[in-house]
Scaffold this motif. Structure first.
Motif, PDB file in Angstrom:
ATOM      1  N   PHE A 219       0.833  -1.206   0.000  1.00 34.60           N
ATOM      2  CA  PHE A 219       0.000   0.000   0.000  1.00 34.60           C
ATOM      3  C   PHE A 219       0.863   1.249   0.000  1.00 34.60           C
ATOM      4  O   PHE A 219       0.591   2.235  -0.691  1.00 34.60           O
ATOM      5  N   LEU A 220       1.925   1.176   0.781  1.00 31.96           N
ATOM      6  CA  LEU A 220       2.842   2.321   0.871  1.00 31.96           C
ATOM      7  C   LEU A 220       3.431   2.628  -0.501  1.00 31.96           C
ATOM      8  O   LEU A 220       3.511   3.796  -0.915  1.00 31.96           O
ATOM      9  N   PHE A 221       3.812   1.570  -1.210  1.00 29.56           N
ATOM     10  CA  PHE A 221       4.421   1.792  -2.520  1.00 29.56           C
ATOM     11  C   PHE A 221       3.394   2.308  -3.531  1.00 29.56           C
ATOM     12  O   PHE A 221       3.732   3.146  -4.369  1.00 29.56           O
ATOM     13  N   VAL A 222       2.154   1.828  -3.444  1.00 30.45           N
ATOM     14  CA  VAL A 222       1.126   2.352  -4.352  1.00 30.45           C
ATOM     15  C   VAL A 222       0.926   3.843  -4.073  1.00 30.45           C
ATOM     16  O   VAL A 222       0.876   4.668  -4.998  1.00 30.45           O
ATOM     17  N   THR A 223       0.853   4.189  -2.789  1.00 31.72           N
ATOM     18  CA  THR A 223       0.697   5.599  -2.438  1.00 31.72           C
ATOM     19  C   THR A 223       1.886   6.409  -2.934  1.00 31.72           C
ATOM     20  O   THR A 223       1.712   7.504  -3.477  1.00 31.72           O
ATOM     21  N   ALA A 224       3.090   5.854  -2.748  1.00 34.75           N
ATOM     22  CA  ALA A 224       4.285   6.571  -3.193  1.00 34.75           C
ATOM     23  C   ALA A 224       4.234   6.798  -4.698  1.00 34.75           C
ATOM     24  O   ALA A 224       4.585   7.888  -5.185  1.00 34.75           O
ATOM     25  N   THR A 225       3.785   5.798  -5.433  1.00 34.16           N
ATOM     26  CA  THR A 225       3.684   5.954  -6.883  1.00 34.16           C
ATOM     27  C   THR A 225       2.719   7.089  -7.215  1.00 34.16           C
ATOM     28  O   THR A 225       3.034   7.962  -8.033  1.00 34.16           O
ATOM     29  N   THR A 226       1.552   7.083  -6.567  1.00 32.42           N
ATOM     30  CA  THR A 226       0.564   8.122  -6.845  1.00 32.42           C
ATOM     31  C   THR A 226       1.141   9.498  -6.537  1.00 32.42           C
ATOM     32  O   THR A 226       1.024  10.431  -7.337  1.00 32.42           O
ATOM     33  N   VAL A 227       1.780   9.609  -5.370  1.00 30.08           N
ATOM     34  CA  VAL A 227       2.321  10.915  -4.977  1.00 30.08           C
ATOM     35  C   VAL A 227       3.384  11.367  -5.965  1.00 30.08           C
ATOM     36  O   VAL A 227       3.365  12.515  -6.438  1.00 30.08           O
ATOM     37  N   SER A 228       4.312  10.452  -6.328  1.00 32.97           N
ATOM     38  CA  SER A 228       5.374  10.853  -7.257  1.00 32.97           C
ATOM     39  C   SER A 228       4.783  11.323  -8.576  1.00 32.97           C
ATOM     40  O   SER A 228       5.193  12.360  -9.122  1.00 32.97           O
ATOM     41  N   LEU A 229       3.804  10.565  -9.085  1.00 29.58           N
ATOM     42  CA  LEU A 229       3.222  10.940 -10.375  1.00 29.58           C
ATOM     43  C   LEU A 229       2.449  12.251 -10.251  1.00 29.58           C
ATOM     44  O   LEU A 229       2.510  13.097 -11.158  1.00 29.58           O
ATOM     45  N   LEU A 230       1.763  12.429  -9.115  1.00 28.53           N
ATOM     46  CA  LEU A 230       0.996  13.674  -8.938  1.00 28.53           C
ATOM     47  C   LEU A 230       1.913  14.883  -8.960  1.00 28.53           C
ATOM     48  O   LEU A 230       1.583  15.908  -9.587  1.00 28.53           O
ATOM     49  N   ILE A 231       3.057  14.765  -8.284  1.00 26.40           N
ATOM     50  CA  ILE A 231       3.993  15.896  -8.263  1.00 26.40           C
ATOM     51  C   ILE A 231       4.380  16.259  -9.693  1.00 26.40           C
ATOM     52  O   ILE A 231       4.318  17.419 -10.114  1.00 26.40           O
ATOM     53  N   VAL A 232       4.746  15.214 -10.457  1.00 27.86           N
ATOM     54  CA  VAL A 232       5.169  15.463 -11.839  1.00 27.86           C
ATOM     55  C   VAL A 232       4.017  16.065 -12.649  1.00 27.86           C
ATOM     56  O   VAL A 232       4.204  17.022 -13.413  1.00 27.86           O
ATOM     57  N   PHE A 233       2.805  15.544 -12.448  1.00 31.51           N
ATOM     58  CA  PHE A 233       1.653  16.047 -13.198  1.00 31.51           C
ATOM     59  C   PHE A 233       1.415  17.520 -12.894  1.00 31.51           C
ATOM     60  O   PHE A 233       1.188  18.329 -13.794  1.00 31.51           O
ATOM     61  N   PHE A 234       1.476  17.860 -11.629  1.00 26.66           N
ATOM     62  CA  PHE A 234       1.245  19.254 -11.252  1.00 26.66           C
ATOM     63  C   PHE A 234       2.284  20.146 -11.899  1.00 26.66           C
ATOM     64  O   PHE A 234       1.959  21.223 -12.421  1.00 26.66           O
ATOM     65  N   VAL A 235       3.528  19.698 -11.863  1.00 25.20           N
ATOM     66  CA  VAL A 235       4.585  20.514 -12.469  1.00 25.20           C
ATOM     67  C   VAL A 235       4.313  20.689 -13.959  1.00 25.20           C
ATOM     68  O   VAL A 235       4.381  21.805 -14.499  1.00 25.20           O
TER      69      VAL A 235
END
Lengths: 368, 517
Positions: A219-235
């Motif tokens: 679960f932690l890794f799925v969340t980490a994936t979402t967060v990493s991708l979200l950061i990139v998307f926002f940028v």
């Protein structure tokens, strides 16, 4: 087979995570933007549910059938014929995913850097290196991904940090201007992406941890994936806005606009380098999975020896499929989504349901 | 098939000789006789054509009725002490000497052992110990009066430090062991000896800390060393090549050092050291990749300084490996990466050079490696000559002749500096060799090739093991505590809180695994 190799839980999930964010940041913003415009964070978050579900499925299977890979579980539960058919189907779908990733890599490299190099050479080079990694085994793939991990993350983060002055957050607005359902169309695409968390099921015997820990870390890794991708998307959105859909590799464009005292202006090579590291991790892992699965069919041959035939097979198929950009992003994307949805989600979930309904004879409570 | 197997076994059996049969004379199986003359005859036969074997018959007792025979190798036994404590003592002895016990009493020598076989006589004479036969007694005495010529303890030319102990190991095993005994004063420092080499019978000592080092590691090392079949051992390198885990790898999986402090630090971390008679190079095992990037001085000169130095070294290792390849890739494939003003001047100079970048680079690098090798092999007196010539070849003259471009000279020079920054020669030579294939690949595939070759090297490094310990350890697999002392060096008080170590457990045995040198 892979029981002799032992990896930790961190090693278990890390290659999947790295593979997902590497390919994710390159093409996902554009794809999702076409479907959901500036609200592309919504389909991403929604589809991350698929990631959690997949982790649940894998953990349940891990708990219920300790020491077995997904292919072996198919055989033990569904009998020889259906089990073999399902595993062959899975193998085919995995090869399909591999072909798409190879072509995606080749397109990126060819378009940006090597216009004159034949596609076979570009693909063959990566496959050669991956073959060497597969030959050395799962431990080596995981360890090298641990080694590459800080470089990949550091370069992406630094890119995001350095571009900060150029960002205009108002491009994220208006939020949900076309209702909730409109952006959700894009979720189909990212669903396929998150289903890659199933890949762990193919080398489960290499880890030995309590199922609970496996679940939480997953679960932690799925969340980490979402967060990493979200950061990139926002940028990407804050920088490019409407123009996002015009560029194929939007984050690559973002990174080209970094300017720090005239020094770090040409960092696109750096971006390509870490992208290659990530795609290597993903491809090596996938090739390892394919080799292991093939080894289940060809008895008495270790997966290390199958690395060469698998590599030749992939090279052969990939040199005929999706030879142009257009075919790749129109037919290939559809093909990939089918491969991922069927192979990584529907088949395993069917297996899970089957196990829950008809295979209750082994009285063990599930790990959920 | 079975016939073939039989033939092979039969052939193997007929050829095989035990090590004893190889290095001992055929007379070795005989027992020492009571007759001095018979013993002398056997010795004469065995040491035929050995001019350096001294046999001396001593007559003593009141009327000279007792006789003794002394055998030793010239130059290995301490002649003054033999004169003083053996011959004089015997002649002065008042009591009648009828047995070896009487003789022991009469001699003023501490180390005297009784033997009965000629095999032991030959072994001990070769070890430099004089052997004394007594008339009428079917056994002999070994006297511990050896004196080999050795170099005195000097500073280490190969691993110099600014701060820290200057003395280094010498060619004598006993002196070397005493150097570490002086630093670690506890009976827990164990020394196991064994012999390697069918003819040379080189003394090998395995040292480790009892309670810190893993017992299995010791057994594994002993097993591997005993399995080695070799005629003679003149340096640890000859054994290292045969006992390391991956023999075909270019990377050294056993560390070599000439410094006692390095050995002591390694042993306190749970590693073992292998000393060889006749060489100042001592092997440390297990080791990791990062141990080769560390100098013992890192622990003596403050953690801030050493952390910065280590980061500098890491950067320069990358430069040593990749700089020429990167230059070739950029010049050949990715000109857009160079800033516009720079590319103008680079192109201007490159126009006059008739070769592609890769030919230029490989040629220059080979020239440099040649210069370096010549510098090592040259006698000291003509050493400076090579540097004058070198400055002409890799320098202004080459540029003026339009053979190379100035940028290339800079790249080659930086690479040279970088390769000299690696503290251990074994690793630096490996990096220098790997540079060449990467340069060729870079010229064919550009940055893509460079990145993929680096990935290949990382795959190889992560697949290596040194006596069961992953070679790339504190990073892949990642170990938090051990990484405090890898590319950075945490303050010693932080490392001291490390709860690992001081246990005979394999996972914890190599404390901080792969750090301190």
């Amino acid at each position: 087979m892979i029981k002799s190799e032992k990896i930790t839980l961190f090693h278990y999930y890390l290659p999947i995570y790295l593979g997902m964010i590497t390919t994710g940041i390159l093409t996902m913003p554009t794809m999702l933007y076409k479907a959901a415009e500036q609200n592309l964070w919504l389909p991403l978050i929604v589809s991350s549910l698929a990631g959690y579900v997949m982790v649940l499925v894998v953990t349940y299977l891990y708990h219920r059938f300790p020491g077995q890979t997904l292919i072996e579980i198919f055989r033990t539960t569904m009998g020889r014929w259906i089990g073999n058919f399902c595993s062959a189907l899975l193998l085919g779908l995995l090869i399909g995913q591999a072909i798409f990733i190879l072509r995606e890599y080749q397109m990126y490299v060819t378009i940006n850097y090597y216009q004159y190099m034949p596609a076979v050479v570009v693909i063959g080079l990566l496959l050669l290196v991956c073959m060497y990694a597969v030959h050395q085994g799962l431990e080596v793939i995981c360890r090298s991904s641990v080694f590459f991990f800080p470089f990949i993350i550091a370069v992406q983060l630094i890119t995001c940090l350095l571009i900060l002055p150029e960002l205009s957050p108002y491009r994220l607005l208006p939020i949900l201007d076309k209702g909730i359902l409109y952006p959700l169309k894009g979720a189909v695409f990212s669903f396929a992406w998150y289903s890659e968390f199933l890949w762990g099921a193919f080398y489960m015997p290499a880890v030995s941890v309590p199922a609970k820990k496996m679940l939480t870390t997953g679960f932690l890794f799925v969340t980490a994936t979402t967060v990493s991708l979200l950061i990139v998307f926002f940028v990407v959105i804050c920088f490019l806005g409407d123009a996002t859909s015009q560029y194929l590799y939007s984050f690559d464009i973002v990174e080209r606009y970094i300017q720090v005292s005239g020094l770090i202006e040409r960092s696109s090579a750096l971006f390509m380098i870490v992208w290659l590291l990530g795609v290597f991790v993903k491809m090596a892992l996938l090739m390892f999975i394919i080799s292991v699965n093939t080894a289940h069919f060809v008895k008495k041959i270790s997966y290390a020896k199958l690395a060469l035939p698998v590599m030749l097979l992939l090279l052969l198929i990939s040199s005929f499929c999706f030879t142009s950009m257009k075919s790749m992003y129109q037919n290939g994307m559809f093909f990939l989504n089918i491969c991922c949805l069927v192979g990584n989600m529907i088949l395993p979930i069917l297996l899970l349901i089957y196990c829950l309904l008809f295979h209750r004879d082994t009285p063990r409570s599930s790990g959920q | 098939m079975s016939v073939w197997n039989f033939l092979r076994q039969w052939k193997g059996k007929s050829k095989k000789k035990t090590p004893e049969q190889l290095y001992l004379a055929p007379e070795a199986s005989q027992m020492i006789s009571g007759s001095l003359n018979k013993n002398k005859r056997i010795l004469d036969q065995a040491y035929q054509d050995c001019a350096d074997v001294i046999q001396r018959v001593i007559r003593f007792g009141e009327k000279g009725e007792s006789g003794a025979l002394l055998v030793y190798l010239e130059g290995t036994a301490n002649v003054e002490e033999i004169d003083e404590h053996v011959i004089k003592s015997l002649q002065k002895s008042k009591k009648p000497v009828r047995s070896l016990e009487d003789m022991k009493q009469a001699l003023s020598v501490t180390d005297a052992q009784k033997i009965k076989q000629f095999a032991d006589v030959f072994k001990n004479v070769s070890d430099g110990k004089p052997v004394l036969f007594l008339d009428g007694v079917p056994s002999a005495l070994i006297l511990g009066l050896t004196k080999w010529a050795t170099r005195s303890v000097e500073d280490t030319p190969t691993e110099p430090v600014i701060r820290g102990a200057k003395e280094g190991f010498v060619e004598s095993l006993h002196v070397n062991i005493s150097l570490i005994r002086r630093r670690i004063r506890t009976p827990k420092l164990k020394v196991k000896t064994l012999e390697v080499g069918d003819y040379s019978r080189t003394q090998v000592a395995l040292t480790y800390m009892d309670g810190i080092c893993d017992k299995k590691l010791i057994q594994e090392i002993l097993d591997r060393v005993n399995r080695v079949s070799i005629d003679g051992v003149w340096d640890g390198g000859m054994i290292q090549e045969q006992i390391q885990d991956q023999r075909w790898s270019i990377f050294p999986q056993i560390q070599t050092t000439e410094r006692p402090d390095t050995i002591c630090a390694a042993m306190l971390e749970g590693r073992a050291a292998l000393f060889f008679e006749g060489t100042p190079n001592v092997l440390i095992m297990p080791t990791t990749f990062f141990a080769f990037m560390q100098s013992p001085e890192d622990y003596y000169s403050g953690f801030i300084i050493s952390t910065l130095l280590r980061i500098l070294r890491t950067i320069f290792i990358l430069i040593a490996l990749l700089a020429p390849a990167f230059y070739i890739a950029v010049i050949t494939f990715h000109q857009e990466l160079i800033p516009t003003t720079l590319i103008m001047s680079v192109i201007q100079f490159r126009e006059q050079v008739p070769f592609p970048a890769v030919v230029e680079a490989v040629g220059m690098e080979i020239t440099f490696e040649g210069l370096r090798e010549a510098g090592v092999r040259l006698p000291r007196q003509i050493g400076p000559a090579i540097s004058i010539v070198g400055a002409l070849v890799i320098g202004q003259a080459a540029i003026q002749a339009s053979l190379v471009s100035p940028a290339m000279v800079i790249v080659v020079s930086i690479t040279a500096i970088a390769s000299f920054m690696i503290p251990h020669y074994d690793l630096s030579i490996a990096i220098r060799i790997l540079r060449f294939p990467i340069m060729i690949i870079a010229s064919m595939f550009g940055l893509l090739g460079v990145v993929l070759s680096v990935i290949c090297i990382v795959i190889h490094l992560t697949s290596l093991r040194s006596f069961g310990i992953p070679y790339f350890e504190p990073f892949a697999p990642f170990r938090k505590k051990a990484s405090l002392d890898s590319v950075v060096r945490a303050p010693l008080w932080v490392q001291k809180q490390n709860p690992q170590g001081a246990h005979g457990n394999r996972n914890q045995s190599v404390k901080g695994r792969g750090q301190k040198t």
